[in-house]
Motif scaffolding. Structure first.
Motif, PDB file in Angstrom:
ATOM      1  N   ILE A   1      53.671 114.957  76.241  1.00 40.22           N
ATOM      2  CA  ILE A   1      52.633 115.303  76.718  1.00 40.22           C
ATOM      3  C   ILE A   1      51.641 115.886  75.782  1.00 40.22           C
ATOM      4  O   ILE A   1      51.377 116.885  75.630  1.00 40.22           O
ATOM      5  CB  ILE A   1      52.835 116.519  77.984  1.00 40.22           C
ATOM      6  N   PRO A   2      50.979 114.883  74.963  1.00 38.83           N
ATOM      7  CA  PRO A   2      50.051 115.100  73.918  1.00 38.83           C
ATOM      8  C   PRO A   2      48.652 115.645  74.477  1.00 38.83           C
ATOM      9  O   PRO A   2      48.220 114.868  75.195  1.00 38.83           O
ATOM     10  CB  PRO A   2      50.226 113.875  73.065  1.00 38.83           C
ATOM     11  N   SER A   3      48.130 116.667  74.121  1.00 43.93           N
ATOM     12  CA  SER A   3      46.875 117.091  74.366  1.00 43.93           C
ATOM     13  C   SER A   3      45.634 115.951  74.017  1.00 43.93           C
ATOM     14  O   SER A   3      44.745 115.919  75.053  1.00 43.93           O
ATOM     15  CB  SER A   3      46.452 118.506  73.662  1.00 43.93           C
ATOM     16  N   GLY A   4      45.875 115.392  73.168  1.00 43.80           N
ATOM     17  CA  GLY A   4      45.119 114.612  72.375  1.00 43.80           C
ATOM     18  C   GLY A   4      44.692 113.218  73.510  1.00 43.80           C
ATOM     19  O   GLY A   4      43.728 112.637  73.219  1.00 43.80           O
ATOM     20  N   ASP A   5      45.550 113.014  74.407  1.00 44.13           N
ATOM     21  CA  ASP A   5      45.541 111.958  75.282  1.00 44.13           C
ATOM     22  C   ASP A   5      44.371 112.205  76.396  1.00 44.13           C
ATOM     23  O   ASP A   5      43.859 111.371  77.100  1.00 44.13           O
ATOM     24  CB  ASP A   5      46.849 111.544  75.931  1.00 44.13           C
ATOM     25  N   TYR A   6      43.917 113.340  76.532  1.00 42.48           N
ATOM     26  CA  TYR A   6      43.183 113.720  77.738  1.00 42.48           C
ATOM     27  C   TYR A   6      41.960 114.108  77.362  1.00 42.48           C
ATOM     28  O   TYR A   6      41.477 114.731  76.186  1.00 42.48           O
ATOM     29  CB  TYR A   6      43.816 114.821  78.341  1.00 42.48           C
ATOM     30  N   GLY A   7      40.926 113.509  78.092  1.00 46.73           N
ATOM     31  CA  GLY A   7      39.425 113.753  77.609  1.00 46.73           C
ATOM     32  C   GLY A   7      38.716 114.578  78.363  1.00 46.73           C
ATOM     33  O   GLY A   7      37.603 115.184  78.115  1.00 46.73           O
TER      34      GLY A   7
END
Length: 132
Positions: free
Chosen positions: A114-120
């Motif tokens: 669940i990488p934080s960088g995937d979410y905008g």
């Protein structure tokens, strides 16, 4: 405009429970992947739990068996039910969402990530403090 608003944080004794809520605008709901993250001072942001548009869920190692992510379609609200809380669960908990990046999110979820960088889109967070 997309908007996420977390609530439900507070102080609880170790072993207790809390339910966090993330209210999101109607536009920021249909077809969006959602997740909960947490961050403590001096530590990197950690993926706690994620839910795909089809309801598939993924949990970080620290959350497995203790936390449950779910959403109420009628209320446009994402929840995180936390139980058996530990002192190390103390952190700012943030709600996140993503639409166009959902395919990448699904690929990572299939690997248990669940990488934080995937979410905008991000909320401001709600503080959870667990006393020992």
């Amino acid at each position: 405009r997309e908007h996420l608003a977390e609530s439900g944080g507070g102080t609880v004794q170790a072993g207790g429970s809390l339910r966090l809520s993330c209210a999101h605008s109607g536009q920021l709901y249909s077809g969006y992947c959602m997740a909960w993250f947490r961050q403590s001072p001096g530590k990197r942001r950690e993926g706690v739990a994620a839910i795909d548009t089809d309801g598939t869920t993924t949990y970080g190692d620290s959350a497995k068996g203790r936390f449950t992510i779910y959403q109420d379609d009628d209320k446009n609200t994402l929840y995180l039910q936390m139980s058996s809380l530990k002192h190390e669960d103390t952190a700012m908990y943030l709600c996140a969402a993503e639409h166009f990046g959902c395919p990448a999110i699904r690929a990572n979820q299939a690997l248990g990530r669940i990488p934080s960088g995937d979410y905008g889109y991000w909320g401001q967070g709600t503080q959870v403090t667990v006393s020992a």
